[in-house]
Design a protein around this motif. Sequence first.
Motif, PDB file in Angstrom:
ATOM      1  N   MET A  49     -17.847 -29.105  -1.382  1.00 18.43           N
ATOM      2  CA  MET A  49     -16.648 -28.814  -1.627  1.00 18.43           C
ATOM      3  C   MET A  49     -15.423 -29.067   0.308  1.00 18.43           C
ATOM      4  SD  MET A  49     -16.590 -25.511  -3.695  1.00 18.43           S
ATOM      5  CE  MET A  49     -17.211 -25.663  -4.995  1.00 18.43           C
ATOM      6  N   PHE A  67     -11.120 -32.665  -5.147  1.00 19.66           N
ATOM      7  CA  PHE A  67     -12.262 -32.137  -5.882  1.00 19.66           C
ATOM      8  C   PHE A  67     -11.702 -30.803  -6.462  1.00 19.66           C
ATOM      9  CE2 PHE A  67     -15.023 -33.477  -2.550  1.00 19.66           C
ATOM     10  CZ  PHE A  67     -15.462 -33.979  -3.377  1.00 19.66           C
ATOM     11  N   SER A  68     -12.037 -30.376  -7.398  1.00 21.32           N
ATOM     12  CA  SER A  68     -11.409 -29.472  -8.380  1.00 21.32           C
ATOM     13  C   SER A  68     -12.772 -28.248  -7.955  1.00 21.32           C
ATOM     14  CB  SER A  68     -10.865 -29.922  -9.377  1.00 21.32           C
ATOM     15  OG  SER A  68     -10.360 -28.228 -10.542  1.00 21.32           O
ATOM     16  N   ALA A  69     -12.491 -27.238  -8.283  1.00 19.34           N
ATOM     17  CA  ALA A  69     -13.861 -25.906  -8.500  1.00 19.34           C
ATOM     18  C   ALA A  69     -13.824 -24.739  -9.620  1.00 19.34           C
ATOM     19  CB  ALA A  69     -14.305 -25.801  -7.455  1.00 19.34           C
ATOM     20  N   PHE A  71     -15.626 -21.331  -8.331  1.00 19.87           N
ATOM     21  CA  PHE A  71     -16.579 -20.621  -7.835  1.00 19.87           C
ATOM     22  C   PHE A  71     -17.102 -20.155  -8.218  1.00 19.87           C
ATOM     23  CE2 PHE A  71     -12.018 -22.713  -4.906  1.00 19.87           C
ATOM     24  CZ  PHE A  71     -12.800 -22.655  -3.988  1.00 19.87           C
ATOM     25  N   ARG A 131      -7.908 -23.383 -14.854  1.00 22.01           N
ATOM     26  CA  ARG A 131      -7.209 -23.867 -13.416  1.00 22.01           C
ATOM     27  C   ARG A 131      -8.308 -25.148 -12.969  1.00 22.01           C
ATOM     28  NH1 ARG A 131      -7.812 -19.748  -8.962  1.00 22.01           N
ATOM     29  NH2 ARG A 131      -9.907 -20.279  -8.423  1.00 22.01           N
ATOM     30  N   ALA A 132      -9.228 -25.550 -12.778  1.00 25.01           N
ATOM     31  CA  ALA A 132     -10.368 -26.050 -12.480  1.00 25.01           C
ATOM     32  C   ALA A 132      -9.789 -27.035 -12.924  1.00 25.01           C
ATOM     33  CB  ALA A 132     -11.856 -25.966 -12.051  1.00 25.01           C
ATOM     34  N   ALA A 135      -6.461 -28.636 -13.039  1.00 23.68           N
ATOM     35  CA  ALA A 135      -5.898 -29.729 -11.536  1.00 23.68           C
ATOM     36  C   ALA A 135      -6.068 -31.179 -11.385  1.00 23.68           C
ATOM     37  CB  ALA A 135      -6.483 -29.168 -10.177  1.00 23.68           C
TER      38      ALA A 135
ATOM     39  N   VAL B 155      -9.794 -25.870  -1.192  1.00 21.01           N
ATOM     40  CA  VAL B 155     -10.337 -27.091  -2.105  1.00 21.01           C
ATOM     41  C   VAL B 155      -9.369 -27.550  -2.942  1.00 21.01           C
ATOM     42  CG1 VAL B 155     -12.264 -27.405  -4.431  1.00 21.01           C
ATOM     43  CG2 VAL B 155     -12.256 -25.850  -1.851  1.00 21.01           C
ATOM     44  N   PHE B 156      -7.912 -26.986  -3.778  1.00 25.49           N
ATOM     45  CA  PHE B 156      -7.020 -27.304  -4.039  1.00 25.49           C
ATOM     46  C   PHE B 156      -5.885 -27.851  -3.706  1.00 25.49           C
ATOM     47  CE2 PHE B 156      -9.128 -24.591  -6.751  1.00 25.49           C
ATOM     48  CZ  PHE B 156      -9.428 -25.056  -8.761  1.00 25.49           C
ATOM     49  N   ARG B 157      -6.003 -28.298  -2.530  1.00 27.46           N
ATOM     50  CA  ARG B 157      -5.316 -29.176  -1.449  1.00 27.46           C
ATOM     51  C   ARG B 157      -3.519 -28.075  -2.129  1.00 27.46           C
ATOM     52  NH1 ARG B 157      -8.224 -31.826  -4.207  1.00 27.46           N
ATOM     53  NH2 ARG B 157      -6.445 -31.993  -5.661  1.00 27.46           N
TER      54      ARG B 157
END
Lengths: 193, 257
Positions: A49, A67-69, A71, A131-132, A135, B155-157
Amino acid sequence: MSLVVRDLSKAFEDLQVLRGVDLTFGDSGIYCLMGSSGTGKTTFLRILMGLEKADCGVIEGVEGKRFSAVFQEDRLCEDRTPMENVMMVAERSVTREAAQRELCRILPEESIWRPVYTLSGGMKRRTAVCRALLASFDILLMDEPFTGLDEDTRTQVIRYVRERTQGKLVILSTHMEEDARELGAEVVRLEER
Amino acid sequence: MKENTARFGRRLFVIGFWILVWQLGAHAVDNHIILVGPWDTVLALGRLIPDWEFWRSIAYSFGKITLGFLSGFGAGVFLGSLGYRLTFVKDLLKPVMVLLKSIPVASFVILALIWAGSKNLSVLISFIVVLPMIYVNTLAGLGSTDGKLLEMAKVFRMSAVRKIRYIYVPALLPYLKSGCRIALGMSWKSGVAAEVIGVPDHSIGEKLYMAKIYLNTADVLAWTLVIILVSALVERAVLGVLGRISFGGGAYESGGS
């Protein structure tokens, strides 16, 4: 281009977390990082990340990738609603209606208008997953994304993840072989060093 | 509801108790120069209210002190944010802020009188009093920002605007609110004190000064009451605005766009 990790090492002071990790991931598909606690799964994902710097090693195939994540913790804005949490990172093309529709697939509708701090742990987790997925991303990294979900919800979320990540590269860490099986994922083992 | 009524009753009792103590004190002293009671104060206020000059003085002091407060608030938030981002700026400003906090207001008033005259004295003094308080609270608030959320934003910019709105502002607001509460009271206290020393025309400070010259204690207390009321109203308004900001962006709250 596939994602290639070569000779990746990382230590926190005296604690060697990753040592000479060599892994190759394809352009797309779901990969399950497995290994007992302390084998550096989270650290590995954090390096991908860009949140940690590796001590040495090379990562190829991440240049220009988005990237998307999910956590290890939910990392949601607690005083905002799931809808707002999703919209604040969602790609421009995602309308509120679309976000609402997606959230409602894994959350009860009334919960998406409530501040996150009023939601249960499982609902927060599902919000983080949604959410991930909403995105914009090329590579999705998920750190134990199904923790805290009951059996039915877990199955529902896994199905949702599979459907939404078709043609994308997903790397997720988990302790459960079952997750990998249900996701149809390739298992990648991070062994203790 | 029942609890609210009980709380209101308790508050009323406390206020009533101290007014009674005040009245009894004035009765015991029995000297209108040393202390007048609440009733005489209200009568004095009643005499002042119909006078155009009364409202003019309030407007004058309100305008000047509010201007000082708002500019001190704005500068405090701006410099605090800059100090949070740039350690160099924080180090550079540290001695200035320590100095501003520790120099007595009276010394500032005298210096400001020499530099700027009495006309804008209360603006300058309110500014000087408010700036370090808001600066320190801004630094503390931004310092309390959740690092994990900042990682998430990276991370999500997330754009800078969204980061400010969703991560920094919620962390900052509780600190700003508590800072404002103290700074508002202090800006009025120091602003009016500056006016009493500088005696600018048509100010509350001038009226207090004149009341002191003529040993008119009832007027002194009436004006004091006015200062407390106006300061409380301003505090309510400012905290109301900050409260709206913290709950702002709730476009989704009631179930739709």
